[in-house]
Design a protein around this motif. Structure first.
Motif, mmCIF file in Angstrom:
data_model
loop_
_atom_site.group_PDB
_atom_site.id
_atom_site.type_symbol
_atom_site.label_atom_id
_atom_site.label_comp_id
_atom_site.label_asym_id
_atom_site.label_seq_id
_atom_site.Cartn_x
_atom_site.Cartn_y
_atom_site.Cartn_z
ATOM 1 N N TYR A 224 -33.773 -36.578 -14.082
ATOM 2 C CA TYR A 224 -33.927 -36.792 -12.379
ATOM 3 C C TYR A 224 -34.055 -34.481 -12.079
ATOM 4 C CZ TYR A 224 -32.316 -37.070 -7.734
ATOM 5 O OH TYR A 224 -32.472 -37.329 -6.247
ATOM 6 N N LEU A 225 -33.352 -33.848 -13.310
ATOM 7 C CA LEU A 225 -33.397 -32.824 -13.597
ATOM 8 C C LEU A 225 -35.141 -31.749 -12.999
ATOM 9 C CD1 LEU A 225 -32.221 -30.410 -13.200
ATOM 10 C CD2 LEU A 225 -32.165 -30.116 -15.413
ATOM 11 N N TYR A 226 -35.735 -32.595 -14.038
ATOM 12 C CA TYR A 226 -37.260 -31.862 -14.756
ATOM 13 C C TYR A 226 -38.276 -32.596 -13.318
ATOM 14 C CZ TYR A 226 -35.423 -29.578 -18.186
ATOM 15 O OH TYR A 226 -34.875 -29.165 -19.404
ATOM 16 N N ASN A 227 -37.706 -33.579 -12.769
ATOM 17 C CA ASN A 227 -38.731 -34.263 -11.542
ATOM 18 C C ASN A 227 -38.708 -33.141 -10.311
ATOM 19 O OD1 ASN A 227 -40.605 -37.005 -12.469
ATOM 20 N ND2 ASN A 227 -38.414 -37.311 -13.243
ATOM 21 N N LYS A 262 -28.132 -27.424 -9.871
ATOM 22 C CA LYS A 262 -28.228 -27.384 -11.043
ATOM 23 C C LYS A 262 -29.601 -27.121 -11.162
ATOM 24 C CE LYS A 262 -28.259 -30.166 -15.563
ATOM 25 N NZ LYS A 262 -27.021 -29.512 -15.857
ATOM 26 N N ALA A 263 -30.526 -28.265 -10.390
ATOM 27 C CA ALA A 263 -32.038 -27.307 -10.330
ATOM 28 C C ALA A 263 -32.691 -25.878 -9.909
ATOM 29 C CB ALA A 263 -32.892 -28.251 -10.045
ATOM 30 N N ARG A 264 -31.903 -25.485 -8.833
ATOM 31 C CA ARG A 264 -31.896 -23.937 -8.556
ATOM 32 C C ARG A 264 -30.797 -22.689 -9.297
ATOM 33 N NH1 ARG A 264 -33.392 -23.722 -3.089
ATOM 34 N NH2 ARG A 264 -33.500 -25.782 -1.924
ATOM 35 N N ARG A 265 -30.579 -23.875 -10.531
ATOM 36 C CA ARG A 265 -29.540 -22.491 -11.183
ATOM 37 C C ARG A 265 -31.126 -22.317 -12.425
ATOM 38 N NH1 ARG A 265 -25.226 -23.531 -8.720
ATOM 39 N NH2 ARG A 265 -23.544 -22.389 -7.718
ATOM 40 N N TRP A 266 -31.845 -23.072 -12.667
ATOM 41 C CA TRP A 266 -32.318 -23.787 -13.998
ATOM 42 C C TRP A 266 -32.872 -22.168 -14.507
ATOM 43 C CZ3 TRP A 266 -37.104 -23.811 -15.894
ATOM 44 C CH2 TRP A 266 -37.620 -24.205 -17.008
ATOM 45 N N GLY A 416 -25.153 -14.528 -0.097
ATOM 46 C CA GLY A 416 -25.454 -15.668 -0.473
ATOM 47 C C GLY A 416 -27.222 -15.707 -0.931
ATOM 48 N N VAL A 417 -27.023 -16.600 -1.926
ATOM 49 C CA VAL A 417 -28.300 -17.432 -2.621
ATOM 50 C C VAL A 417 -28.285 -18.749 -3.138
ATOM 51 C CG1 VAL A 417 -30.290 -17.257 -4.097
ATOM 52 C CG2 VAL A 417 -28.674 -14.601 -3.659
ATOM 53 N N LYS A 418 -28.715 -19.459 -1.918
ATOM 54 C CA LYS A 418 -28.352 -21.508 -1.950
ATOM 55 C C LYS A 418 -28.723 -21.385 -3.765
ATOM 56 C CE LYS A 418 -29.393 -25.561 -0.236
ATOM 57 N NZ LYS A 418 -29.969 -25.872 0.846
ATOM 58 N N GLY A 419 -27.499 -22.048 -4.460
ATOM 59 C CA GLY A 419 -28.036 -23.104 -5.842
ATOM 60 C C GLY A 419 -27.490 -21.822 -6.267
ATOM 61 N N VAL A 420 -27.853 -20.633 -6.322
ATOM 62 C CA VAL A 420 -27.400 -19.384 -7.422
ATOM 63 C C VAL A 420 -26.224 -18.786 -7.438
ATOM 64 C CG1 VAL A 420 -28.582 -17.286 -8.380
ATOM 65 C CG2 VAL A 420 -30.151 -19.030 -7.527
ATOM 66 N N ALA A 421 -25.845 -18.301 -6.350
ATOM 67 C CA ALA A 421 -24.409 -17.256 -6.197
ATOM 68 C C ALA A 421 -24.108 -17.911 -4.988
ATOM 69 C CB ALA A 421 -24.172 -16.204 -6.321
ATOM 70 N N ASP A 422 -23.398 -19.574 -4.883
ATOM 71 C CA ASP A 422 -22.658 -19.240 -3.171
ATOM 72 C C ASP A 422 -21.917 -18.184 -2.511
ATOM 73 O OD1 ASP A 422 -24.334 -21.894 -3.059
ATOM 74 O OD2 ASP A 422 -21.888 -22.158 -4.100
ATOM 75 N N GLN A 423 -22.079 -18.194 -1.198
ATOM 76 C CA GLN A 423 -21.903 -16.582 -0.538
ATOM 77 C C GLN A 423 -19.781 -16.644 -0.800
ATOM 78 O OE1 GLN A 423 -21.803 -16.571 4.021
ATOM 79 N NE2 GLN A 423 -22.323 -14.625 3.585
ATOM 80 N N ASP A 424 -19.740 -15.609 -1.125
ATOM 81 C CA ASP A 424 -17.896 -15.911 -1.271
ATOM 82 C C ASP A 424 -17.812 -14.760 -1.320
ATOM 83 O OD1 ASP A 424 -15.302 -15.107 -2.553
ATOM 84 O OD2 ASP A 424 -15.667 -16.525 -3.999
ATOM 85 N N LYS A 425 -17.296 -14.382 -0.120
ATOM 86 C CA LYS A 425 -16.650 -12.991 0.066
ATOM 87 C C LYS A 425 -15.906 -11.699 -0.658
ATOM 88 C CE LYS A 425 -19.947 -13.092 3.979
ATOM 89 N NZ LYS A 425 -20.686 -11.702 3.895
ATOM 90 N N ALA A 426 -14.482 -13.095 -1.059
ATOM 91 C CA ALA A 426 -13.943 -11.848 -1.722
ATOM 92 C C ALA A 426 -14.150 -11.622 -3.006
ATOM 93 C CB ALA A 426 -13.010 -13.170 -1.783
ATOM 94 N N GLU A 427 -14.684 -12.646 -3.764
ATOM 95 C CA GLU A 427 -15.469 -11.786 -5.043
ATOM 96 C C GLU A 427 -16.656 -10.560 -3.950
ATOM 97 O OE1 GLU A 427 -16.229 -12.531 -9.101
ATOM 98 O OE2 GLU A 427 -15.322 -13.451 -7.294
ATOM 99 N N SER A 428 -17.104 -10.837 -3.655
ATOM 100 C CA SER A 428 -17.618 -9.645 -2.951
ATOM 101 C C SER A 428 -17.550 -7.785 -3.718
ATOM 102 C CB SER A 428 -19.326 -10.511 -2.057
ATOM 103 O OG SER A 428 -19.783 -9.007 -1.518
#
Length: 460
Positions: A224-227, A262-266, A416-428
Motif C-alpha cells: 500500500y505504501l509504495y502504491n 507513513k508515506a509522508r515520512r518515507w 506543523g508539517v503534515k505527516g512529517v512533524a505534527d503541530q506541537d506547540k509545547a514541544e516547540s
C-alpha cells in the motif's frame, strides 16, 4: 540496448527475425555455460581492453541499467558474478543480486512482445518471448543460489539498493515496489500466472527458490505504501492502480490513514547509491537520471554560499589549499571526490560535485554538512524539496548537539508539517529553550512569540 533495440536487431538480416533464428547460433552468448537458449545481445558500441576499458563498459551498462534496461541489468549481474575469469576483480555478489532482482522485476523481461499463430489453432509465444523466459528462469536460479550464501545484513543491502534504484524511476519504480510486496503477484512482482513465477513458488530443489521468495516479505502495508508513493508523483495511472489496490482485498482500506502518514515520512535508504567496490574493481556509480525538477534544483546551487562546500571537502580531508570560489578547487581534489562516489575525474567542480561533497560529508557524520543538507532539502537548493528528508537531517545534526538544528526542528513543530512533524506547540517551546540556552540567538526573540501564543491557548 533495451527491448526496442533488441526487437530491431531481431529484424536485421543477420538474425533473419527472432521467430526464424537458428537456436544453435545462440549457444555460448554471454549467458554462461548453460546459456544455450539465451537471447542474443546487441553488439557493444566500442572495443575496449584493460582496466580502463572494463571501467568504461561497466559505466555504460550501469547507465542503461539505471534507466531500467532489462538486458543491461542481466549483463551487469553477469559481470558482478564474475562468470568470466576476466571479471574476477569485479566479483560482488550483493551487487550481482541487486541487478538480478531488477531484471526479474522488470516488465521488459516478461511482458509478451510478439505472438505467432499456431496453424493448429491458438497462439504460440514467439522465440523472442521464449528466450526471455529462459533468461528469467536462469536468473531466478542464480539469484536463489547467491542469496543462500548471504547473511541477513547482506540481504538487507540487496533489498535497500533495489528500493533506492526503483525510487529513482518515479511512478513506475514505486509501482514495481508495490508489486514486490503484494501477495497477489509472483516473487519478483510479475503476474502470478507467469511460468517463471509459478516454478519459483514450487517446493523442491528442481524449481523452488525459497531464498528469493523471502527477500521481499509479503506485506499489505508496504504494498500500500509504495502504491501510495506512486500516486504522489501525480501519475494518473498510479492513482487508478492505488484505488484498484484498495478494493482488491476487504482488509486493505483500513490501512489508509496509517499508510498516508507513513508515506509522508518515507525517505529513500540512501542519499546516493553506495559507491562501494570490491578490491581492484570499479566503484559503483550512481547513474540515476534527474527529472526536470531535480535539474532545476541543481541549477540553484549558485545560491548556496560556497563556504559550505569548502567545509565539506575539508571534513573529507580532500582539501589542502584555501578556496574561495569553485575555480580555486584543485583538480586532484575533484578527482579524489569523484573517485569516492564512483565517478570519473574532471577539470572543474560541477553543481552535482558540490551536492555530493555535502551529502558525503553528512553521511560520514559532519554535523555542519547535515544541517546544510537539511536546509537544501527544505528550500529545494541542489536537491528537490523533501520535508521528510530535511527533517531527517535536522534530526541527525541535532543528535550531535547542533543548536541550529534543534531550533529548525522547533519550527517544524511550531508550524506543523503534515505527516512529517505534527503541530506541537509545547514541544516547540522546549526545543527553542534548549537552542537558546545553547547560545543560538534567533531563538530568543522567536521564543517569546511562541510562549505568548501558547499562553493564549485555552486549556482543555
Amino acid at each position: 540496448m533495451g527491448v526496442a533495440l533488441m526487437a530491431g536487431l531481431c529484424l536485421s538480416t543477420s538474425l533473419s527475425g527472432c521467430d526464424n533464428m537458428d537456436w544453435r547460433w545462440l549457444q555460448g552468448r554471454k549467458a554462461g555455460v548453460d546459456g544455450q537458449y539465451a537471447c542474443p545481445r546487441p553488439p557493444e558500441p566500442f572495443q575496449t581492453q584493460g582496466f580502463n576499458g572494463q571501467e568504461r563498459e561497466i559505466r555504460y551498462y550501469r547507465h542503461l541499467a539505471f534507466s531500467n534496461d532489462f538486458f543491461a541489468q542481466l549483463e551487469l549481474a553477469n559481470r558482478y558474478s564474475a562468470a568470466d575469469a576476466s571479471d574476477k576483480n569485479l566479483e560482488d555478489h550483493i551487487e550481482s543480486s541487486v541487478w538480478l532482482v531488477m531484471a526479474l522485476a522488470n516488465q521488459q523481461g516478461y511482458a509478451p512482445m510478439s505472438r505467432a499463430m499456431d496453424p493448429r489453432g491458438g497462439v504460440l509465444a514467439s522465440r523472442y518471448d521464449k528466450c526471455r523466459a529462459f533468461e528469467r528462469e536462469r536468473a531466478y536460479r542464480i539469484l536463489n543460489n547467491e542469496l543462500s550464501m548471504m547473511d541477513s545484513g547482506e540481504r538487507d543491502k540487496v533489498r535497500d539498493r533495489v528500493i533506492y534504484i526503483q525510487s529513482t524511476l518515479g511512478a513506475d519504480g514505486f509501482r514495481t515496489l508495490g508489486r514486490l510486496y503484494d501477495d497477489q503477484y509472483g516473487p519478483m512482482g510479475e503476474p502470478a500466472d507467469n511460468q517463471q513465477a509459478i516454478r519459483a513458488m514450487m517446493r523442491g530443489r528442481n524449481y523452488g527458490t525459497s531464498n528469493v521468495r523471502t527477500l521481499f516479505e509479503r506485506s499489505d502495508v508496504d504494498a500500500y505504501l509504495y502504491n501510495y508513493k506512486a500516486s504522489e508523483t501525480g501519475d494518473v495511472g498510479a492513482y487508478v492502480l492505488l484505488k484498484d489496490f484498495e478494493k482488491s482485498a476487504p482488509s486493505r482500506t483500513r490501512y489508509a490513514s496509517f499508510v498516508e502518514s507513513k508515506a509522508r515520512r518515507w525517505t529513500s535508504p540512501y542519499e546516493f547509491y553506495p559507491p562501494d567496490a570490491p578490491p581492484g574493481g570499479v566503484p559503483h556509480s550512481d547513474e540515476s537520471r534527474p527529472d526536470d525538477g531535480a535539474s532545476y534544483a541543481l541549477s540553484r546551487m549558485e545560491e548556496l554560499p560556497f563556504i559550505h562546500v569548502v567545509r565539506a571537502l575539508d571534513y573529507l580531508n580532500l582539501l589542502n589549499v584555501a578556496c574561495f570560489e569553485p575555480k580555486d578547487v584543485p583538480k586532484q581534489t575533484i578527482d579524489a571526490l569523484r573517485s569516492m562516489i564512483g565517478m570519473p575525474g574532471g577539470e572543474r567542480l560541477t553543481y552535482l560535485d558540490r551536492v555530493r561533497a555535502i551529502q558525503l560529508a553528512a553521511v560520514n557524520g559532519d554535523s555542519r554538512s547535515q544541517l546544510v543538507l537539511a536546509v537544501m532539502y527544505s528550500e529545494g537548493v541542489g536537491v528537490e524539496v523533501d520535508y521528510a528528508r530535511a527533517f531527517y537531517w535536522y534530526q541527525q545534526a541535532e543528535k550531535q548537539g547542533s543548536p541550529e538544528a534543534r531550533y529548525a526542528m522547533s519550527t517544524y513543530f511550531d508550524l506543523g508539517v503534515k505527516g512529517v512533524a505534527d503541530q506541537d506547540k509545547a514541544e516547540s517551546v522546549v526545543m527553542q529553550l534548549d537552542a537558546a540556552l545553547a547560545g543560538f540567538k534567533p531563538s530568543a526573540g522567536r521564543l517569546q512569540a511562541v510562549l505568548a501564543q501558547v499562553s493564549r491557548t485555552p486549556e482543555n
